[in-house]
Design an enzyme around this catalytic site. Structure first.
Site, short mmCIF file in Angstrom:
data_model
loop_
_atom_site.label_atom_id
_atom_site.label_comp_id
_atom_site.label_asym_id
_atom_site.label_seq_id
_atom_site.Cartn_x
_atom_site.Cartn_y
_atom_site.Cartn_z
N SER A 667 41.43 46.56 37.34
CA SER A 667 41.56 45.16 37.70
C SER A 667 41.08 44.27 36.55
O SER A 667 41.67 44.28 35.48
CB SER A 667 40.80 44.89 39.00
N ASP A 740 50.62 46.62 44.84
CA ASP A 740 49.37 45.90 44.59
C ASP A 740 49.35 44.59 45.37
O ASP A 740 50.28 43.80 45.31
CB ASP A 740 49.24 45.61 43.09
N HIS A 774 46.11 47.80 45.46
CA HIS A 774 45.24 47.52 44.31
C HIS A 774 44.25 48.67 44.11
O HIS A 774 43.92 49.02 42.98
CB HIS A 774 44.49 46.21 44.53
#
Length: 815
Positions: A667, A740, A774
């Site tokens: 991330s 995601d 994610h």
């Protein structure tokens, strides 16, 4: 000859850039064994402290389970088969144990192949409610604690799209649930031809919005959202009797009052938005009687599409409606006094109001806050604790509020939220006579109890304090001590100062204990074993060092179990996640504990100690901007300086080979990884998972950056590694979940970054994990991710010379 060579080169170039269909792979056995170690059971202590509930949790699901149908609507992810959330980590069994030394009992009567979630104790602690998700619906189940047996509440299909699909009523004989509406018809077809274009329009009004995923995109999406979010509030008796309350609607919340006579209902409605999630849709707030009719409509708030993008911003009008937990039936809410804009000068930012049953007349003002409202802890008429914050300088304040005498707010704590060394802890809550969570306090409402993480230069040392809020004098009951890391969970007896804690050590898995803080007696309540015993014990050391500007830094150093000093410097994997700070001293504080047990999550870098690597995990990368300066104004300079300081410290210790270091991050850590490769030559390889690389695609702020692209375009451009794709020559592995759902990290970010890198001749590999969000969940995905990472590290870090002389050819499909 030249022509033949040219054709061969073109052929290899074509092979190097073409798409692949590679079957899922497995990493080395040592890594796979650790990744598959069974998770430690979840534990829940009954509010009265008499029972412990242990829940075995679902291990990594199969990709087939993760690939179930999924609708992505209004910021929600819905399984259309179950009408619940599409991604849940379920418990599979329930076990009960009477504290402190009762026999462990397996709860009987559970459904086969149980998928358990939303587990809650009844107010009287006699029952446990939970949901079970079948292949086509969500059910409500009840477990009798004393009998350790469970049963289904029949004829009730829950609507779980918003989570928390039910709540207990204070009498412990009823629950308030959100149910699927009977007779709602067939699922709206998505194959209906459009009747016209999709149009959005704005007429000169400021309506900025941050970057969100899974939004509505068409009238067809609107119909699907309306269908699956439609629910009926129902009162459900433990005897199975049911009564509908109010009318069906997109009911986001239905909460019973503490006295069990009313229900606070929040219903979202049209007009919907294509740029904002459901949390910003119009909402009507009603109070219903427990018999069904609407007693009072408190508010009907419009679409919140003109809220400033600042972290301190708030919508205008009433918000944050809830029950006052220490009163029979009083609703409270908050209203901004500055138009919701923190840039507007105002001595009062927010006011708190309340209205008691029968909900007539004018609301009573409870408090006026100079900061934005952050939360409230209800206790008694004589004591509540109110929290306020200001993001710009990370300032936070906690006040005491005496509701009986209507006195003004009195400051209890006033501090920087980022100064962990001065964190006083979190107020401890207990259940009152109505089963509601309120401040644990003495008869005079003068004493509270604080559970703190105890951050210090030696690492975290959790504590329990007793504090007199009138005199501000505190008494420390207990504090965690080396060589253990021990966290307080609940107070069993305040008079005897007895606690339940979770204790662990570097090579001891977390277990639960009954601790007598006066006499020091410690009784083990669980005996969970170390899931990584096969590793032979991790070697962990907390490093402390400085970067050139004087900011103090830390990192957790892990070495292979059999490592000896004479083995010398090792190939190294550095993992980090940058954090913004407004004060250098706060940025340099030690995080975590040297005695904490290392749990290897799916994304951990620590697996690579099994492959002969040194690992720098949790490497601190503070980005500091003091005073009027913003942290990101010098982002890349501080980024590189922090990474170099970590490598230099590892080299000084003789364990890090500075010529064989890789950097990885997930991330915002992936964003960091790409920037480090673009702006330094410190690394032999990079691994970036699920990142964002072009900040013009998140133009109204990102991470801790409040300024918009138009206010700080130079910062956005300088921080975007996409703009420096031509400078990245270090091999980089990009991994991204195909589904995601994180704000800003669209898979397109990795896709376009890969194209930019490939277009400039970089050594880059782009892996898309099907059905993954994610965070990654499926066993096949995680194992393949670990294989990809290990292959990349071995090729470009452990054996960089071989990689430099080998032709760049990707695997053919099926290999």
């Amino acid at each position: 000859m030249k022509q033949t060579f040219l054709l061969l080169a073109l052929s290899l170039a074509g092979l190097a850039s073409r798409a692949q269909n590679l079957p899922y792979q497995l990493p080395p056995k040592a890594i796979a064994t650790l990744a598959e170690a069974p998770p430690t059971p979840r534990v829940s202590i009954s509010p009265n402290g008499q029972w412990m509930l242990m829940m075995d949790v679902q291990d990594m699901p199969a990709i087939a389970d993760l690939s179930q149908p999924e609708l992505r609507l209004a910021g929600l992810r819905i399984n259309p088969r179950t009408n619940g959330p599409s991604r849940v980590n379920y418990a599979t069994t329930l076990r009960l144990k009477r504290l402190p030394d009762g026999k462990e009992l397996l709860v009987q009567g559970l459904p086969a192949n149980a998928r358990i979630s939303e587990v809650n104790w009844s107010p009287d602690n006699s029952r446990i409610a939970f949901t079970h998700t079948t292949d086509n619906h969500m059910e409500l189940w009840l477990a009798d604690v004393s009998a350790a047996s469970a049963r289904l509440v029949p004829n009730l299909f829950l609507n779980g799209v918003f989570g928390s699909s039910y709540e207990w009523v204070s009498d412990s004989k009823n629950l308030i649930a959100r149910a699927i509406v009977g007779g709602r018809g067939e699922v709206p077809s998505t194959l209906v031809p459009p009747t016209g274009p999709t149009i959005q329009e704005n007429k000169g009004r400021t309506a900025a919005a941050r970057t969100y995923q899974d939004l509505l995109k068409s009238p067809a999406d609107e119909r699907l959202f309306q269908y699956f979010a439609l629910a009926q509030t129902v009162r459900v008796g433990v005897d199975g009797r049911m009564q509908p309350l109010g009318e069906p609607g997109i009911i986001q919340q239905a909460s019973p009052s503490p006295n069990g006579r009313f229900v606070l209902v929040k219903t979202r409605h049209r007009p919907f938005s294509y740029t904002l999630p459901v949390s910003s849709f119009p909402v009507r707030v009603d109070v219903l009687s427990m018999e069904g009719p609407v007693v009072k409509t408190l508010d009907d708030l419009p679409l919140a599409d003109n809220v400033p993008t600042s972290f301190d911003a708030a919508p205008t009008g009433p918000r944050a409606h809830g029950w006052r937990e220490d009163a029979p039936a009083t609703v409270y809410w908050v209203e901004a006094q500055d138009g919701g804009d923190p840039k507007t000068a105002a001595p009062v930012r927010d006011k708190i109001f309340a209205l008691a049953a029968p909900f007539e007349g004018s609301a009573l003002e409870l408090a006026a806050l100079p900061l934005r409202f952050a939360g409230i802890y209800w206790g008694t008429d004589k004591l509540a604790l109110v929290e306020g914050y200001r993001w710009a300088d990370r300032h936070e304040t906690m006040w005491t509020l005496d509701l009986a005498t209507k006195t003004s707010l009195t400051v209890l704590f006033d501090r920087s939220s980022q100064n962990t060394y001065t964190d006083p802890g979190t107020p401890y809550l207990t259940r009152n006579a109505l089963g509601r969570s309120v401040l644990a306090t003495d008869a005079s409402s003068s004493t509270i109890y604080l559970f703190g993480m105890g951050a210090s230069p030696e690492g975290d040392r959790p504590f329990v304090d007793e504090l007199n809020v009138r005199t501000k004098k505190s008494l420390r009951w207990w504090r965690s001590a080396a060589p253990y890391y021990e966290v307080p969970l609940t107070i069993l007896d305040a008079g005897k100062r007895q606690l339940v804690t979770r204790r662990e050590a570097v090579n001891e898995a977390p277990n639960y204990f009954l601790r007598d803080t006066r006499g020091g007696r410690l009784v083990a309540l669980t005996r969970f074993t170390n899931p990584y015993a096969s590793l032979g014990g991790l070697k962990k050391q907390v490093l402390k060092y400085k970067r050139p500007d004087g900011v103090e830094l830390t990192a957790n150093l892990y070495l292979p179990p059999a490592y000896k000093k004479e083995d010398g410097a090792l190939p190294t994997l550095l993992e980090a996640y940058p954090v913004e700070f407004k004060d250098k001293k706060d940025a340099g504080q030690v995080k975590g504990s040297p005695y904490a047990f290392t749990r290897l999550s799916w994304g951990s870098p620590v697996y690579w100690v099994t492959q002969g690597y040194a690992v720098l995990q949790g490497t601190s990368i503070p980005i500091v901007g003091e005073g009027d300066k913003q942290p990101n104004d010098t982002y890349t300079e501080q980024l590189v300086a922090s990474a170099k300081a970590a490598i230099d410290e590892g080299q000084r210790l003789g364990v890090v080979d500075p010529k064989r270091v890789a950097v990885m991050g997930h991330s915002y850590g992936a964003f960091m990884t790409a920037n480090l490769l673009a702006h330094s030559s410190l690394f032999k390889a990079g691994i970036a998972r699920s990142g964002a690389y072009n900040r013009t695609l998140t133009p109204f702020g990102f991470q801790g950056e409040e300024r918009t692209y138009w206010q700080a375009s130079e910062v956005y451009n300088a921080m975007s590694p996409f703009n420096y794709a031509d400078k990245i020559k270090t091999p980089i592995l990009l991994i991204h979940g195909e589904a995601d759902n994180n704000s800003g990290t669209f898979p397109m970010q990795s896709e376009r970054f890969y194209s930019a890198l490939k277009g400039h001749g970089a050594t880059v590999r782009y892996v898309v994990l099907p059905a993954e969000s994610h965070g990654y969940a499926a066993r096949e995905s995680i194992m393949h991710m670990l294989w990809e990472m290990n292959s990349w590290l071995d090729k470009y870090v452990k054996n960089p010379a071989a990689a430099e002389t080998a032709p760049t050819v990707t695997e053919a499909p099926g290999n």
